[in-house]
Design a protein around this motif. Structure first.
Motif, PDB file in Angstrom:
ATOM      1  N   LEU A  49       2.618   4.258  -7.251  1.00 51.57           N
ATOM      2  CA  LEU A  49       3.364   3.640  -6.149  1.00 51.57           C
ATOM      3  C   LEU A  49       2.693   3.909  -4.803  1.00 51.57           C
ATOM      4  O   LEU A  49       2.693   3.053  -3.908  1.00 51.57           O
ATOM      5  N   THR A  50       2.097   5.081  -4.671  1.00 59.57           N
ATOM      6  CA  THR A  50       1.382   5.423  -3.438  1.00 59.57           C
ATOM      7  C   THR A  50       0.119   4.581  -3.310  1.00 59.57           C
ATOM      8  O   THR A  50      -0.207   4.085  -2.232  1.00 59.57           O
ATOM      9  N   VAL A  51      -0.584   4.405  -4.416  1.00 59.32           N
ATOM     10  CA  VAL A  51      -1.776   3.553  -4.418  1.00 59.32           C
ATOM     11  C   VAL A  51      -1.378   2.113  -4.106  1.00 59.32           C
ATOM     12  O   VAL A  51      -2.052   1.434  -3.314  1.00 59.32           O
ATOM     13  N   ALA A  52      -0.289   1.655  -4.687  1.00 54.90           N
ATOM     14  CA  ALA A  52       0.184   0.289  -4.426  1.00 54.90           C
ATOM     15  C   ALA A  52       0.477   0.101  -2.942  1.00 54.90           C
ATOM     16  O   ALA A  52       0.180  -0.961  -2.376  1.00 54.90           O
ATOM     17  N   LYS A  53       1.024   1.121  -2.301  1.00 53.19           N
ATOM     18  CA  LYS A  53       1.298   1.048  -0.859  1.00 53.19           C
ATOM     19  C   LYS A  53      -0.016   0.936  -0.070  1.00 53.19           C
ATOM     20  O   LYS A  53      -0.112   0.162   0.876  1.00 53.19           O
ATOM     21  N   ALA A  54      -1.018   1.690  -0.470  1.00 53.42           N
ATOM     22  CA  ALA A  54      -2.332   1.611   0.185  1.00 53.42           C
ATOM     23  C   ALA A  54      -2.929   0.222  -0.009  1.00 53.42           C
ATOM     24  O   ALA A  54      -3.432  -0.390   0.941  1.00 53.42           O
ATOM     25  N   TYR A  55      -2.867  -0.293  -1.234  1.00 54.93           N
ATOM     26  CA  TYR A  55      -3.388  -1.629  -1.518  1.00 54.93           C
ATOM     27  C   TYR A  55      -2.628  -2.688  -0.728  1.00 54.93           C
ATOM     28  O   TYR A  55      -3.223  -3.630  -0.220  1.00 54.93           O
ATOM     29  N   GLN A  56      -1.314  -2.522  -0.648  1.00 55.03           N
ATOM     30  CA  GLN A  56      -0.497  -3.490   0.084  1.00 55.03           C
ATOM     31  C   GLN A  56      -0.924  -3.578   1.545  1.00 55.03           C
ATOM     32  O   GLN A  56      -0.929  -4.657   2.132  1.00 55.03           O
ATOM     33  N   SER A  57      -1.321  -2.455   2.121  1.00 52.95           N
ATOM     34  CA  SER A  57      -1.759  -2.465   3.523  1.00 52.95           C
ATOM     35  C   SER A  57      -3.013  -3.328   3.699  1.00 52.95           C
ATOM     36  O   SER A  57      -3.168  -4.007   4.714  1.00 52.95           O
ATOM     37  N   PHE A  58      -3.900  -3.335   2.690  1.00 54.74           N
ATOM     38  CA  PHE A  58      -5.086  -4.193   2.760  1.00 54.74           C
ATOM     39  C   PHE A  58      -4.702  -5.667   2.646  1.00 54.74           C
ATOM     40  O   PHE A  58      -5.282  -6.513   3.314  1.00 54.74           O
ATOM     41  N   GLN A  59      -3.721  -5.933   1.806  1.00 54.64           N
ATOM     42  CA  GLN A  59      -3.244  -7.306   1.679  1.00 54.64           C
ATOM     43  C   GLN A  59      -2.571  -7.744   2.984  1.00 54.64           C
ATOM     44  O   GLN A  59      -2.820  -8.851   3.479  1.00 54.64           O
ATOM     45  N   ASP A  60      -1.739  -6.881   3.547  1.00 52.52           N
ATOM     46  CA  ASP A  60      -1.050  -7.185   4.805  1.00 52.52           C
ATOM     47  C   ASP A  60      -2.044  -7.459   5.934  1.00 52.52           C
ATOM     48  O   ASP A  60      -1.797  -8.301   6.801  1.00 52.52           O
ATOM     49  N   ASP A  61      -3.151  -6.737   5.929  1.00 52.48           N
ATOM     50  CA  ASP A  61      -4.165  -6.893   6.977  1.00 52.48           C
ATOM     51  C   ASP A  61      -5.131  -8.042   6.704  1.00 52.48           C
ATOM     52  O   ASP A  61      -6.017  -8.316   7.510  1.00 52.48           O
ATOM     53  N   GLY A  62      -5.000  -8.699   5.551  1.00 45.25           N
ATOM     54  CA  GLY A  62      -5.827  -9.858   5.242  1.00 45.25           C
ATOM     55  C   GLY A  62      -7.219  -9.534   4.732  1.00 45.25           C
ATOM     56  O   GLY A  62      -8.115 -10.369   4.807  1.00 45.25           O
ATOM     57  N   TYR A  63      -7.404  -8.338   4.168  1.00 47.11           N
ATOM     58  CA  TYR A  63      -8.710  -7.953   3.647  1.00 47.11           C
ATOM     59  C   TYR A  63      -8.858  -8.265   2.159  1.00 47.11           C
ATOM     60  O   TYR A  63      -9.970  -8.363   1.654  1.00 47.11           O
ATOM     61  N   VAL A  64      -7.741  -8.369   1.468  1.00 48.28           N
ATOM     62  CA  VAL A  64      -7.766  -8.643   0.030  1.00 48.28           C
ATOM     63  C   VAL A  64      -6.713  -9.683  -0.318  1.00 48.28           C
ATOM     64  O   VAL A  64      -5.779  -9.918   0.450  1.00 48.28           O
ATOM     65  N   GLU A  65      -6.897 -10.282  -1.482  1.00 46.09           N
ATOM     66  CA  GLU A  65      -5.884 -11.202  -2.005  1.00 46.09           C
ATOM     67  C   GLU A  65      -5.528 -10.780  -3.418  1.00 46.09           C
ATOM     68  O   GLU A  65      -6.352 -10.217  -4.137  1.00 46.09           O
ATOM     69  N   VAL A  66      -4.277 -11.049  -3.772  1.00 44.32           N
ATOM     70  CA  VAL A  66      -3.813 -10.754  -5.122  1.00 44.32           C
ATOM     71  C   VAL A  66      -3.893 -12.020  -5.941  1.00 44.32           C
ATOM     72  O   VAL A  66      -3.431 -13.077  -5.509  1.00 44.32           O
ATOM     73  N   ARG A  67      -4.489 -11.909  -7.097  1.00 42.02           N
ATOM     74  CA  ARG A  67      -4.486 -13.002  -8.068  1.00 42.02           C
ATOM     75  C   ARG A  67      -3.586 -12.543  -9.202  1.00 42.02           C
ATOM     76  O   ARG A  67      -3.935 -11.615  -9.944  1.00 42.02           O
ATOM     77  N   GLY A  69      -1.707 -11.435 -12.217  1.00 42.19           N
ATOM     78  CA  GLY A  69      -2.148 -11.168 -13.573  1.00 42.19           C
ATOM     79  C   GLY A  69      -3.612 -10.813 -13.704  1.00 42.19           C
ATOM     80  O   GLY A  69      -4.077 -10.517 -14.793  1.00 42.19           O
ATOM     81  N   VAL A  70      -4.347 -10.860 -12.591  1.00 40.57           N
ATOM     82  CA  VAL A  70      -5.781 -10.575 -12.634  1.00 40.57           C
ATOM     83  C   VAL A  70      -6.115  -9.321 -11.840  1.00 40.57           C
ATOM     84  O   VAL A  70      -6.784  -8.424 -12.321  1.00 40.57           O
ATOM     85  N   GLY A  71      -5.664  -9.257 -10.583  1.00 34.99           N
ATOM     86  CA  GLY A  71      -5.948  -8.093  -9.756  1.00 34.99           C
ATOM     87  C   GLY A  71      -6.096  -8.442  -8.295  1.00 34.99           C
ATOM     88  O   GLY A  71      -5.748  -9.540  -7.854  1.00 34.99           O
ATOM     89  N   MET A  72      -6.644  -7.493  -7.561  1.00 32.12           N
ATOM     90  CA  MET A  72      -6.844  -7.630  -6.131  1.00 32.12           C
ATOM     91  C   MET A  72      -8.333  -7.798  -5.847  1.00 32.12           C
ATOM     92  O   MET A  72      -9.152  -7.067  -6.386  1.00 32.12           O
ATOM     93  N   PHE A  73      -8.655  -8.769  -4.979  1.00 28.44           N
ATOM     94  CA  PHE A  73     -10.042  -9.099  -4.694  1.00 28.44           C
ATOM     95  C   PHE A  73     -10.313  -9.062  -3.197  1.00 28.44           C
ATOM     96  O   PHE A  73      -9.471  -9.497  -2.398  1.00 28.44           O
ATOM     97  N   VAL A  74     -11.493  -8.577  -2.838  1.00 28.57           N
ATOM     98  CA  VAL A  74     -11.902  -8.506  -1.437  1.00 28.57           C
ATOM     99  C   VAL A  74     -12.190  -9.919  -0.942  1.00 28.57           C
ATOM    100  O   VAL A  74     -12.921 -10.676  -1.585  1.00 28.57           O
ATOM    101  N   LEU A  75     -11.611 -10.255   0.189  1.00 30.23           N
ATOM    102  CA  LEU A  75     -11.776 -11.593   0.757  1.00 30.23           C
ATOM    103  C   LEU A  75     -13.069 -11.718   1.558  1.00 30.23           C
ATOM    104  O   LEU A  75     -13.568 -10.720   2.097  1.00 30.23           O
ATOM    105  N   PRO A  76     -13.622 -12.929   1.655  1.00 27.40           N
ATOM    106  CA  PRO A  76     -14.781 -13.142   2.524  1.00 27.40           C
ATOM    107  C   PRO A  76     -14.437 -12.745   3.956  1.00 27.40           C
ATOM    108  O   PRO A  76     -13.335 -13.013   4.433  1.00 27.40           O
TER     109      PRO A  76
END
Length: 118
Positions: A49-67, A69-76
């Motif tokens: 859950l702590t890791v998910a919170k860290a990952y969520q911050s990257f998504q919130d900041d627009g650095y990654v996208e969630v696909r 069933g596949v995972g999280m990917f670094v955005l261009p």
């Protein structure tokens, strides 16, 4: 914004800093998949859950996208945007503390820069 982190930071901020450093180093380039939450948690001895919170911050900041069933990917453009954000956070947050400590110890910044390899 993390300015990479320090020991006083909450765990999710320290985990976020680890991921940010990986992105800035090139371990995770645009289009690359980040490790799964569970894998990253296991590797770092953290609660998923702590890791998910860290990952969520990257998504919130627009650095990654969630696909789903596949995972999280670094955005261009994420590397450049993250570097700009981390620089700003460092200059605004960490540098004043570092500079204050340098002054407290009576050190000279120019001497420190010259001793870079020490």
């Amino acid at each position: 914004m993390t300015a990479l982190s320090n020991e006083d930071s909450p765990v999710y901020i320290r985990l976020r800093a680890t991921i940010a450093a990986g992105i800035l180093r090139g371990d995770y380039a645009a289009g690359d998949q980040l490790p799964s939450v569970r894998a990253f948690a296991a590797e770092h001895g953290a609660n998923p859950l702590t890791v998910a919170k860290a990952y969520q911050s990257f998504q919130d900041d627009g650095y990654v996208e969630v696909r789903r069933g596949v995972g999280m990917f670094v955005l261009p453009g994420a590397v450049e945007a993250l570097r700009v954000a981390e620089r700003a956070a460092f200059v605004d947050t960490q540098w004043p503390r570092i500079r204050g400590y340098i002054d407290l110890l009576g050190l000279d910044v120019a001497d420190l820069v010259e001793r870079e390899g020490v």
